[in-house]
Design a protein around this motif. Structure first.
Motif, PDB file in Angstrom:
ATOM      1  N   MET A   1       0.925  -1.262  -0.189  1.00  0.00           N
ATOM      2  CA  MET A   1       0.045  -0.093  -0.042  1.00  0.00           C
ATOM      3  C   MET A   1       0.901   1.285   0.011  1.00  0.00           C
ATOM      4  SD  MET A   1      -2.721  -1.317  -0.171  1.00  0.00           S
ATOM      5  CE  MET A   1      -2.816  -3.095  -0.278  1.00  0.00           C
ATOM      6  N   PRO A   2       0.499   2.320  -0.958  1.00  0.00           N
ATOM      7  CA  PRO A   2       1.562   3.435  -1.073  1.00  0.00           C
ATOM      8  C   PRO A   2       1.722   4.089   0.223  1.00  0.00           C
ATOM      9  CG  PRO A   2      -0.141   3.356  -2.757  1.00  0.00           C
ATOM     10  CD  PRO A   2      -0.298   2.189  -2.006  1.00  0.00           C
ATOM     11  N   GLY A   3       2.613   4.388   0.675  1.00  0.00           N
ATOM     12  CA  GLY A   3       2.898   5.415   1.890  1.00  0.00           C
ATOM     13  C   GLY A   3       3.032   4.490   3.135  1.00  0.00           C
ATOM     14  N   ASP A   4       2.547   3.534   3.396  1.00  0.00           N
ATOM     15  CA  ASP A   4       2.675   2.832   4.693  1.00  0.00           C
ATOM     16  C   ASP A   4       3.766   2.095   4.792  1.00  0.00           C
ATOM     17  OD1 ASP A   4       2.081   0.179   3.441  1.00  0.00           O
ATOM     18  OD2 ASP A   4       0.170   0.509   3.673  1.00  0.00           O
ATOM     19  N   GLY A  26     -12.079   3.709   0.850  1.00  0.00           N
ATOM     20  CA  GLY A  26     -12.378   5.167   1.077  1.00  0.00           C
ATOM     21  C   GLY A  26     -13.084   5.450   2.290  1.00  0.00           C
ATOM     22  N   GLN A  27     -13.038   4.710   3.128  1.00  0.00           N
ATOM     23  CA  GLN A  27     -13.546   5.117   4.604  1.00  0.00           C
ATOM     24  C   GLN A  27     -12.784   6.206   5.223  1.00  0.00           C
ATOM     25  OE1 GLN A  27     -16.605   3.783   3.412  1.00  0.00           O
ATOM     26  NE2 GLN A  27     -17.168   3.399   5.699  1.00  0.00           N
ATOM     27  N   THR A  28     -13.366   7.230   5.690  1.00  0.00           N
ATOM     28  CA  THR A  28     -12.799   8.165   6.456  1.00  0.00           C
ATOM     29  C   THR A  28     -12.782   8.174   7.820  1.00  0.00           C
ATOM     30  OG1 THR A  28     -14.355   9.601   6.307  1.00  0.00           O
ATOM     31  CG2 THR A  28     -12.684   9.764   4.374  1.00  0.00           C
ATOM     32  N   HIS A  29     -13.916   7.527   8.366  1.00  0.00           N
ATOM     33  CA  HIS A  29     -14.170   7.650   9.662  1.00  0.00           C
ATOM     34  C   HIS A  29     -14.720   6.105  10.326  1.00  0.00           C
ATOM     35  CE1 HIS A  29     -13.960  11.687   9.019  1.00  0.00           C
ATOM     36  NE2 HIS A  29     -13.916  12.058  10.225  1.00  0.00           N
ATOM     37  N   VAL A  30     -14.482   5.761  11.530  1.00  0.00           N
ATOM     38  CA  VAL A  30     -15.050   4.322  11.773  1.00  0.00           C
ATOM     39  C   VAL A  30     -15.921   5.048  13.487  1.00  0.00           C
ATOM     40  CG1 VAL A  30     -14.832   2.304  13.093  1.00  0.00           C
ATOM     41  CG2 VAL A  30     -13.828   2.889  10.809  1.00  0.00           C
ATOM     42  N   PHE A  31     -16.967   4.748  13.703  1.00  0.00           N
ATOM     43  CA  PHE A  31     -17.591   4.876  15.080  1.00  0.00           C
ATOM     44  C   PHE A  31     -17.600   3.987  15.831  1.00  0.00           C
ATOM     45  CE2 PHE A  31     -18.941   7.324  11.193  1.00  0.00           C
ATOM     46  CZ  PHE A  31     -18.670   8.606  11.493  1.00  0.00           C
ATOM     47  N   PHE A  32     -17.458   4.367  17.195  1.00  0.00           N
ATOM     48  CA  PHE A  32     -17.149   3.123  18.049  1.00  0.00           C
ATOM     49  C   PHE A  32     -17.763   3.667  19.551  1.00  0.00           C
ATOM     50  CE2 PHE A  32     -13.146   5.104  18.627  1.00  0.00           C
ATOM     51  CZ  PHE A  32     -12.713   4.777  19.789  1.00  0.00           C
ATOM     52  N   VAL A  33     -17.728   2.722  20.319  1.00  0.00           N
ATOM     53  CA  VAL A  33     -17.861   2.826  21.819  1.00  0.00           C
ATOM     54  C   VAL A  33     -16.534   1.889  22.432  1.00  0.00           C
ATOM     55  CG1 VAL A  33     -18.724   2.527  24.121  1.00  0.00           C
ATOM     56  CG2 VAL A  33     -19.870   3.842  21.891  1.00  0.00           C
ATOM     57  N   ASP A  34     -15.787   2.103  23.185  1.00  0.00           N
ATOM     58  CA  ASP A  34     -14.706   1.384  23.600  1.00  0.00           C
ATOM     59  C   ASP A  34     -15.429   0.155  24.699  1.00  0.00           C
ATOM     60  OD1 ASP A  34     -11.877   0.881  23.790  1.00  0.00           O
ATOM     61  OD2 ASP A  34     -11.986   1.510  25.857  1.00  0.00           O
ATOM     62  N   ALA A  35     -15.079  -0.952  24.748  1.00  0.00           N
ATOM     63  CA  ALA A  35     -13.687  -1.417  24.108  1.00  0.00           C
ATOM     64  C   ALA A  35     -13.619  -2.457  23.207  1.00  0.00           C
ATOM     65  CB  ALA A  35     -12.760  -2.254  25.419  1.00  0.00           C
ATOM     66  N   VAL A  36     -13.263  -2.102  21.796  1.00  0.00           N
ATOM     67  CA  VAL A  36     -13.423  -3.084  20.763  1.00  0.00           C
ATOM     68  C   VAL A  36     -12.176  -2.797  19.969  1.00  0.00           C
ATOM     69  CG1 VAL A  36     -14.894  -1.511  19.413  1.00  0.00           C
ATOM     70  CG2 VAL A  36     -15.013  -3.947  19.217  1.00  0.00           C
ATOM     71  N   ARG A  39      -6.276  -2.684  18.867  1.00  0.00           N
ATOM     72  CA  ARG A  39      -5.169  -2.757  17.758  1.00  0.00           C
ATOM     73  C   ARG A  39      -5.705  -2.260  16.394  1.00  0.00           C
ATOM     74  NH1 ARG A  39      -5.624  -7.331  20.657  1.00  0.00           N
ATOM     75  NH2 ARG A  39      -3.654  -8.113  21.618  1.00  0.00           N
ATOM     76  N   SER A  40      -6.954  -2.281  15.856  1.00  0.00           N
ATOM     77  CA  SER A  40      -7.327  -1.733  14.675  1.00  0.00           C
ATOM     78  C   SER A  40      -7.601  -0.151  14.859  1.00  0.00           C
ATOM     79  CB  SER A  40      -8.777  -2.300  14.306  1.00  0.00           C
ATOM     80  OG  SER A  40      -8.686  -3.767  14.127  1.00  0.00           O
ATOM     81  N   LEU A  41      -8.085   0.305  16.057  1.00  0.00           N
ATOM     82  CA  LEU A  41      -8.142   1.839  16.186  1.00  0.00           C
ATOM     83  C   LEU A  41      -7.000   2.568  16.208  1.00  0.00           C
ATOM     84  CD1 LEU A  41     -11.206   1.304  18.794  1.00  0.00           C
ATOM     85  CD2 LEU A  41     -11.106   2.232  16.542  1.00  0.00           C
ATOM     86  N   LEU A  42      -5.889   1.913  16.844  1.00  0.00           N
ATOM     87  CA  LEU A  42      -4.617   2.503  16.817  1.00  0.00           C
ATOM     88  C   LEU A  42      -4.071   2.418  15.279  1.00  0.00           C
ATOM     89  CD1 LEU A  42      -3.231   0.787  20.097  1.00  0.00           C
ATOM     90  CD2 LEU A  42      -3.902   3.296  19.772  1.00  0.00           C
ATOM     91  N   LEU A  47      -2.932   5.102   9.609  1.00  0.00           N
ATOM     92  CA  LEU A  47      -3.197   5.041   8.408  1.00  0.00           C
ATOM     93  C   LEU A  47      -4.204   5.968   7.649  1.00  0.00           C
ATOM     94  CD1 LEU A  47      -2.930   1.201   7.771  1.00  0.00           C
ATOM     95  CD2 LEU A  47      -1.018   3.194   7.534  1.00  0.00           C
ATOM     96  N   GLY A  48      -4.599   6.948   8.410  1.00  0.00           N
ATOM     97  CA  GLY A  48      -5.461   8.102   8.120  1.00  0.00           C
ATOM     98  C   GLY A  48      -6.908   7.756   8.149  1.00  0.00           C
ATOM     99  N   VAL A  49      -7.396   6.937   8.894  1.00  0.00           N
ATOM    100  CA  VAL A  49      -8.934   6.520   9.040  1.00  0.00           C
ATOM    101  C   VAL A  49      -9.123   7.072  10.392  1.00  0.00           C
ATOM    102  CG1 VAL A  49     -10.766   4.926   9.370  1.00  0.00           C
ATOM    103  CG2 VAL A  49      -8.907   4.358   7.508  1.00  0.00           C
ATOM    104  N   GLN A  50     -10.315   7.841  10.576  1.00  0.00           N
ATOM    105  CA  GLN A  50     -10.596   8.704  11.781  1.00  0.00           C
ATOM    106  C   GLN A  50     -11.286   7.729  12.931  1.00  0.00           C
ATOM    107  OE1 GLN A  50      -8.665  11.432  12.887  1.00  0.00           O
ATOM    108  NE2 GLN A  50      -7.703  11.070  10.896  1.00  0.00           N
ATOM    109  N   PRO A  51     -10.874   7.293  14.134  1.00  0.00           N
ATOM    110  CA  PRO A  51     -11.698   6.681  14.827  1.00  0.00           C
ATOM    111  C   PRO A  51     -12.654   7.673  15.815  1.00  0.00           C
ATOM    112  CG  PRO A  51      -9.455   6.640  15.619  1.00  0.00           C
ATOM    113  CD  PRO A  51      -9.565   7.237  14.474  1.00  0.00           C
ATOM    114  N   VAL A  52     -13.737   7.446  15.746  1.00  0.00           N
ATOM    115  CA  VAL A  52     -14.697   8.717  16.516  1.00  0.00           C
ATOM    116  C   VAL A  52     -15.402   8.018  17.608  1.00  0.00           C
ATOM    117  CG1 VAL A  52     -16.635  10.136  16.450  1.00  0.00           C
ATOM    118  CG2 VAL A  52     -15.038   9.986  14.265  1.00  0.00           C
TER     119      VAL A  52
END
Length: 562
Positions: A1-4, A26-36, A39-42, A47-52
């Motif tokens: 993947m370019p840039g990673d 193309g996903q820019t955001h993922v919405f969540f409540v901890d704890a789940v 590792r992915s959220l970090l 990598l530029g996907v915003q966890p909300v």
């Protein structure tokens, strides 16, 4: 993947695969409540996907719902095992509103099931009524296939939520096992993913039916809005000289000021649309589900009316009305093919003129309220000011109940503007507006919420501040549940205090509350201040709460009933 810097690292851990797939899709955001998915959220941050992080699972789902409705890609929402029931409850609105949402939950591993594991309940029975697909994912090797299947399912017609239940309380067994497959890149899979065309014989039959009547009305529903068939719909309506009504979910599909437009139809409508539709001899239903709200309890169209129906979902045919001609296909594709099939037969236009007269008379009747100087403020005046303030490419997000009626009947919309409405879940609008803004950062988002609805998810003001999500939150603040207020007063008789105890609350200064969260708040108590407050809020690059003190005794437009 370019840039990673890690493009050829095979095999890949599940958390890496998931995040790279989200990014490459193309996903820019993922919405969540901890704890789940920790590792992915970090990885997302890197990598530029915003966890909300939201404050409740339902709010997180509503954010994902708003994101999905605006982007066409599935809104992604996640919660751990114990939060799954709350998350799944929030999927009801996405299900009813036909919205693409991909819900991810953790679950206790198989060895812990059926042994009174702490905080564990079965997820599949909960998800069944509100998902098209609910599947368990055991390990990362299964994730690529199931992720693609879930994404495909949620963006196919009708778009609706899907659910992946990942092995591990937080999905950790899927995150920490390996897959040898490359990440998925599904950005082109947007709702509606497929646009099937109707059979030529059915197009000819529909054209013949439409040519046979001079009293035709058109109703465009949520499926028409999903299809984006506004231009084709208007062209066909002009050829037929037929008035066009919409469902609440399709409000704004065509310019609401267009001479052919007669408004939202059904239970959440102003009087003209139901009255005109009831007088039609033939009704063309375009992506319209014929439920009780859009038909005002199956009274509009009147029983026995000739029906030609266009829908991409075959399950919508014959639900409520006998269909003379059923056209199975994408509404936009079908209407574009139907127009030349009609030919150039002359239309007398008498029914359209009748409809325009009814609509014009109602506009004259409501006009004084749109300019009302009353204090407390008439919400009709607020509607007029929102119409003027909404930018040409703005998104208006409305809650359910009276919020839907006010905005659906009295806020005008033009092509380029987008209307999102709650499918029934009170409190949906504010978190959904945050999700919509995440999907369309370059567009202004205005949310219309009653004070009763806002109390559901008031803590998401903190989310808006923390994540820098800028929306205009307009609070129709009448210190109570206005829609049911007159009925309770009537039932209470000579005990009005009893009615107040049931349906009144506050008063609350939501502008002051906003300031406590570190946001800008503007309190509006006089109509003359509305335009300036809305202009200031729309111009801001942060969430602004415009707290409008309105009159609970002001009634929204009432539907015409046969």
């Amino acid at each position: 993947m370019p840039g990673d810097g890690n493009a050829e690292a095979w095999p890949m851990m599940g958390h890496e695969w998931l995040v790279r797939s989200l990014r490459d899709s193309g996903q820019t955001h993922v919405f969540f409540v901890d704890a789940v998915l920790r590792r992915s959220l970090l990885d997302m941050e890197r990598l530029g996907v915003q966890p909300v992080l939201a404050h409740t699972e339902k709010a997180a789902v509503y954010m994902a719902d708003g994101y999905g409705r605006v982007s066409g890609r599935p809104g992604i929402v996640a919660a751990q095992s114990v939060g799954a029931a709350n998350l799944i409850a929030g999927l009801q609105d996405a299900w009813l509103g036909r919205s693409p949402v991909l819900a991810i939950t953790g679950r206790k591993p198989i060895g812990h099931q059926h042994r009174n594991a702490y905080q564990e309940v079965a997820h599949a029975p909960l998800a069944a009524p509100v998902t098209k697909l609910s599947a368990q994912v055991q390990e990362a090797a299964d994730l690529p296939r199931q992720f693609r299947q879930a994404w495909s399912a949620t963006v196919s017609v009708p778009p609706r939520p899907v659910h992946l239940d990942l092995n591990g309380l937080m999905g950790e067994f899927v995150e920490t096992t390996e897959t040898g497959e490359p990440p998925a890149a599904l950005a082109g899979w947007t709702a509606p993913r497929h646009r099937p065309q109707a059979e030529p014989a059915m197009l000819r039959a529909a054209a013949e039916a439409l040519r046979s009547s001079q009293r035709i009305a058109i109703v465009a529903g949520d499926g028409a809005a999903l299809s984006g068939c506004g231009a084709a719909l208007l062209a066909l309506a002009e050829a037929l000289r037929a008035p066009v009504a919409t469902s609440l979910g399709a409000h704004g599909l065509i310019d609401t000021r267009h001479p052919l437009h007669i408004g939202v139809v059904g239970s959440y409508s102003a009087p003209p649309a139901n009255r005109i539709l009831h007088a039609a001899e033939l009704v063309l239903l375009v992506g319209c589900d014929t439920g009780d709200q859009v038909t005002h309890g199956w009274r509009v169209p009147r029983p026995g009316t000739r029906i030609v129906q266009v829908d991409a979902d075959p399950l919508e045919f014959e639900r409520s009305y006998a269909t003379e001609v059923a056209l199975l296909g994408d509404p936009r594709a079908v209407l574009e093919a139907l127009l030349p099939a009609l030919g150039g037969a002359a239309r007398d236009g008498a029914f359209l003129a009748e409809a325009q007269g009814i609509r014009a008379a109602w506009h004259r009747e409501i006009a004084p309220r749109l300019a009302s100087e009353a204090v407390a403020i008439d919400p009709a005046r607020l509607c007029a000011e929102v119409t003027r303030a909404l930018p040409a490419d703005g998104i208006l997000v409305a809650d359910t109940g009276y919020s839907g009626i006010w905005t659906g009947t009295l806020v005008d919309l033009a092509p380029g503007q987008t209307y999102l409405r709650a499918a029934g879940s009170l409190g949906w609008a504010f978190p959904a507006a945050l999700g919509a803004k995440c999907a369309a950062p370059g567009r202004k988002v205005v949310c219309w919420s009653g004070d009763g609805a806002l109390y559901y998810h008031l803590p998401e003001l903190e989310t808006a501040k923390r994540r820098g999500i800028a929306v205009v939150l307009v609070v129709n603040n009448n210190s109570g549940f206005g829609q049911g207020w007159p009925g309770y007063l009537r039932q209470a008789g000579n005990r009005p205090a009893a009615a107040e105890q049931v349906l009144r609350f506050g008063p609350t200064d939501f502008a002051g509350v906003a300031r406590q969260f570190g946001l800008r708040g503007i309190r509006v108590e006089h109509p003359r201040d509305l335009a300036g407050a809305l202009a200031e809020a729309v111009a801001a690059e942060e969430t602004v709460v415009v707290d409008v003190v309105t009159d609970i005794d002001c009634r929204a437009p009432e539907p015409w009933t046969p």
